[in-house]
Write a protein that holds these residues in place. Structure first.
Motif, PDB file in Angstrom:
ATOM      1  N   PHE A   1      54.619  32.271  86.465  1.00 31.93           N
ATOM      2  CA  PHE A   1      53.172  32.305  86.308  1.00 31.93           C
ATOM      3  C   PHE A   1      52.476  32.374  87.657  1.00 31.93           C
ATOM      4  CE2 PHE A   1      54.145  27.814  86.771  1.00 31.93           C
ATOM      5  CZ  PHE A   1      53.087  27.290  87.515  1.00 31.93           C
ATOM      6  N   ALA A   2      51.258  32.910  87.627  1.00 29.37           N
ATOM      7  CA  ALA A   2      50.391  32.963  88.795  1.00 29.37           C
ATOM      8  C   ALA A   2      49.190  32.073  88.525  1.00 29.37           C
ATOM      9  CB  ALA A   2      49.939  34.397  89.065  1.00 29.37           C
ATOM     10  N   ALA A   3      48.772  31.315  89.526  1.00 23.65           N
ATOM     11  CA  ALA A   3      47.639  30.400  89.386  1.00 23.65           C
ATOM     12  C   ALA A   3      46.409  30.992  90.066  1.00 23.65           C
ATOM     13  CB  ALA A   3      47.974  29.042  89.996  1.00 23.65           C
ATOM     14  N   ASP A   4      45.314  31.087  89.318  1.00 21.85           N
ATOM     15  CA  ASP A   4      44.050  31.604  89.853  1.00 21.85           C
ATOM     16  C   ASP A   4      42.920  30.694  89.364  1.00 21.85           C
ATOM     17  OD1 ASP A   4      42.017  33.138  90.896  1.00 21.85           O
ATOM     18  OD2 ASP A   4      42.154  34.716  89.383  1.00 21.85           O
ATOM     19  N   PRO A   5      42.858  29.455  89.870  1.00 22.03           N
ATOM     20  CA  PRO A   5      41.879  28.488  89.343  1.00 22.03           C
ATOM     21  C   PRO A   5      40.439  28.857  89.635  1.00 22.03           C
ATOM     22  CG  PRO A   5      43.000  27.590  91.264  1.00 22.03           C
ATOM     23  CD  PRO A   5      43.722  28.854  90.898  1.00 22.03           C
ATOM     24  N   SER A   6      40.190  29.527  90.754  1.00 23.55           N
ATOM     25  CA  SER A   6      38.900  30.128  91.067  1.00 23.55           C
ATOM     26  C   SER A   6      37.723  29.191  90.802  1.00 23.55           C
ATOM     27  CB  SER A   6      38.764  31.440  90.278  1.00 23.55           C
ATOM     28  OG  SER A   6      37.683  32.212  90.718  1.00 23.55           O
ATOM     29  N   GLN A   7      36.736  29.664  89.996  1.00 19.57           N
ATOM     30  CA  GLN A   7      35.514  28.902  89.777  1.00 19.57           C
ATOM     31  C   GLN A   7      35.755  27.537  89.145  1.00 19.57           C
ATOM     32  OE1 GLN A   7      36.094  32.020  88.495  1.00 19.57           O
ATOM     33  NE2 GLN A   7      34.259  33.295  88.550  1.00 19.57           N
ATOM     34  N   GLN A   8      36.852  27.375  88.439  1.00 18.64           N
ATOM     35  CA  GLN A   8      37.084  26.112  87.748  1.00 18.64           C
ATOM     36  C   GLN A   8      37.544  24.999  88.688  1.00 18.64           C
ATOM     37  OE1 GLN A   8      35.526  25.925  85.318  1.00 18.64           O
ATOM     38  NE2 GLN A   8      36.465  26.542  83.392  1.00 18.64           N
ATOM     39  N   LEU A   9      37.776  25.303  89.948  1.00 16.87           N
ATOM     40  CA  LEU A   9      38.114  24.238  90.898  1.00 16.87           C
ATOM     41  C   LEU A   9      37.020  23.173  90.943  1.00 16.87           C
ATOM     42  CD1 LEU A   9      39.651  26.263  93.871  1.00 16.87           C
ATOM     43  CD2 LEU A   9      40.815  24.521  92.499  1.00 16.87           C
ATOM     44  N   ALA A  10      35.786  23.589  90.694  1.00 17.05           N
ATOM     45  CA  ALA A  10      34.674  22.637  90.712  1.00 17.05           C
ATOM     46  C   ALA A  10      34.746  21.650  89.553  1.00 17.05           C
ATOM     47  CB  ALA A  10      33.342  23.390  90.687  1.00 17.05           C
TER      48      ALA A  10
ATOM     49  N   GLY B   1      54.587  25.179  91.476  1.00 18.22           N
ATOM     50  CA  GLY B   1      55.589  26.060  90.901  1.00 18.22           C
ATOM     51  C   GLY B   1      55.104  27.464  90.621  1.00 18.22           C
ATOM     52  N   ALA B   2      53.845  27.769  90.972  1.00 18.03           N
ATOM     53  CA  ALA B   2      53.326  29.114  90.737  1.00 18.03           C
ATOM     54  C   ALA B   2      54.024  30.125  91.628  1.00 18.03           C
ATOM     55  CB  ALA B   2      51.823  29.143  91.000  1.00 18.03           C
ATOM     56  N   THR B   3      54.357  31.264  91.069  1.00 12.23           N
ATOM     57  CA  THR B   3      54.926  32.351  91.865  1.00 12.23           C
ATOM     58  C   THR B   3      53.881  32.900  92.821  1.00 12.23           C
ATOM     59  OG1 THR B   3      56.434  32.932  90.059  1.00 12.23           O
ATOM     60  CG2 THR B   3      56.046  34.611  91.750  1.00 12.23           C
ATOM     61  N   TRP B   4      52.637  32.986  92.333  1.00 12.62           N
ATOM     62  CA  TRP B   4      51.513  33.464  93.131  1.00 12.62           C
ATOM     63  C   TRP B   4      50.351  32.495  92.974  1.00 12.62           C
ATOM     64  CZ3 TRP B   4      53.090  37.621  95.801  1.00 12.62           C
ATOM     65  CH2 TRP B   4      54.090  38.422  95.249  1.00 12.62           C
TER      66      TRP B   4
ATOM     67  N   VAL C   1      54.034  26.478  96.153  1.00 15.90           N
ATOM     68  CA  VAL C   1      53.905  27.780  95.499  1.00 15.90           C
ATOM     69  C   VAL C   1      54.812  28.797  96.185  1.00 15.90           C
ATOM     70  CG1 VAL C   1      51.506  27.245  94.905  1.00 15.90           C
ATOM     71  CG2 VAL C   1      51.985  28.589  96.955  1.00 15.90           C
ATOM     72  N   GLY C   2      54.975  29.934  95.523  1.00 12.41           N
ATOM     73  CA  GLY C   2      55.786  30.988  96.123  1.00 12.41           C
ATOM     74  C   GLY C   2      55.046  31.726  97.214  1.00 12.41           C
ATOM     75  N   THR C   3      53.894  32.295  96.861  1.00  8.77           N
ATOM     76  CA  THR C   3      53.082  33.068  97.795  1.00  8.77           C
ATOM     77  C   THR C   3      51.614  32.748  97.552  1.00  8.77           C
ATOM     78  OG1 THR C   3      54.699  34.877  97.771  1.00  8.77           O
ATOM     79  CG2 THR C   3      52.512  35.386  98.628  1.00  8.77           C
TER      80      THR C   3
END
Length: 327
Positions: free
Chosen positions: A166-175, A188-191, A217-219
């Motif tokens: 899986f790739a993690a893109d928390p973006s706006q929800q970090l708030a 453990g995210a690949t990206w 994370v991986g990258t």
């Protein structure tokens, strides 16, 4: 490699303010802000982070699986996505709520003030990835993009349970997320995808140093706006790829989503990291020149030309598997 994209699906209401937000803010009155901006233009467009990224991937013929929750007003939008190569079999239709709404004002400096109504997105938690990922339909990667926070956490846990990268893109929800939740989402995210501000916020939320993030994370891919993108891996020097210069800005909404689509399309075809970042920047430049997150054309010949002009003769060569003979 097939990619599943989980996250928000929304309608964007995009407005343009002919001035600078900074000129309207009085430092001594910031505790009592009450402002109304008279805008010159309103565009109602299809959007949502997951839908935007899936649209971009569909332009490369990848048939991404879109996973998210919408309202009964989604029918026309669903047709549009299917026509642009997106598999909507993972979309849940709410009987009670409308599709999410994104309302955004952009000023002359490309700064934005936005609000987001979740609507049907609050039901995304009820989507079970285990029921979707069966047999030959099992994806090679799941992108967890901004969504109802409980859904993001559930889908990340299901990826670990199913042993699906899986790739993690928390973006706006970090708030909206606390430190423990952010650590759970990215570990453990690949990206891992962030922009420059989100990278700092992620470190603040997790309490991790840069090295500790890279160990988890991986990258780590961080978009830097007009400065391009930085790609980092533990034990390796950062790779910085410049943005496409001289790009006319029509609307910055969804540009980061376009970058992610181009980058993931390239790495799914096993392109080198530098080439993947270049394709992401090229697609982002095309998206930047269009009003709306899904208003651009994924013209493969055009993208190959942008890569060659920006990064030098032969730069599109390693992208032949995603751009085809056009490169």
């Amino acid at each position: 490699m097939r990619i599943a994209v989980t996250g928000s699906i929304a309608t964007d209401h995009l407005m343009v303010f002919p001035g600078r937000f900074a000129d309207q803010l009085l430092p001594e009155q910031l505790a009592h802000v009450s402002l109304s901006f008279l805008v010159d233009r309103l565009e109602v467009r299809r959007g949502g982070v997951a839908a935007n990224i899936a649209f971009g991937l569909g332009g490369f013929g990848m048939s991404p699986l879109l996973v998210g929750a919408v309202g009964t007003d989604f029918a026309e939008y669903a047709v549009w996505l299917k026509e642009h190569g997106v598999d909507t079999a993972g979309v849940r239709v709410s009987a009670e709520r409308q599709t999410a709404r994104f309302l955004c004002i952009t000023d002359d400096d490309a700064n934005q003030i936005a609000a987001f109504y979740a609507g049907a997105m609050t039901e995304a938690y009820d989507i079970d990835l285990r029921a979707l990922f069966t047999g030959t339909e099992r994806p090679g990667l799941v992108l967890i993009s901004p969504d109802d926070p409980s859904a993001m956490l559930r889908h990340t846990a299901e990826c670990r349970e199913l042993v699906v990268p899986f790739a993690a893109d928390p973006s706006q929800q970090l708030a909206r997320l606390d430190g423990g939740q952010v650590r759970d989402l990215v570990s453990g995210a690949t990206w891992l995808f962030t922009n420059e501000y989100e990278a700092a916020l992620l470190r603040e939320r997790t309490g991790w140093s840069r090295d500790e993030v890279l160990a988890a994370v991986g990258t780590w891919v961080t978009t830097l706006g007009e400065k391009g993108v930085q790609v980092e891996r533990a034990g390796a020097p950062p790779l910085v790829v410049p943005a496409v210069p001289g790009t006319e800005t029509a609307d910055p909404t969804g540009v980061g989503d376009a970058f992610r689509a181009g980058f993931l399309a390239a790495v799914s075809h096993r392109a080198p990291l530098e080439s993947a970042a270049r394709l992401g920047c090229a697609l982002a430049s095309v998206a930047l020149g269009a009003v709306g997150s899904q208003s651009y054309d994924s013209d493969l010949a055009q993208l190959a030309g942008i890569v060659e002009r920006t990064y030098g003769p032969g730069a599109a060569g390693p992208l032949a598997s995603v751009l085809g003979e056009l490169s």
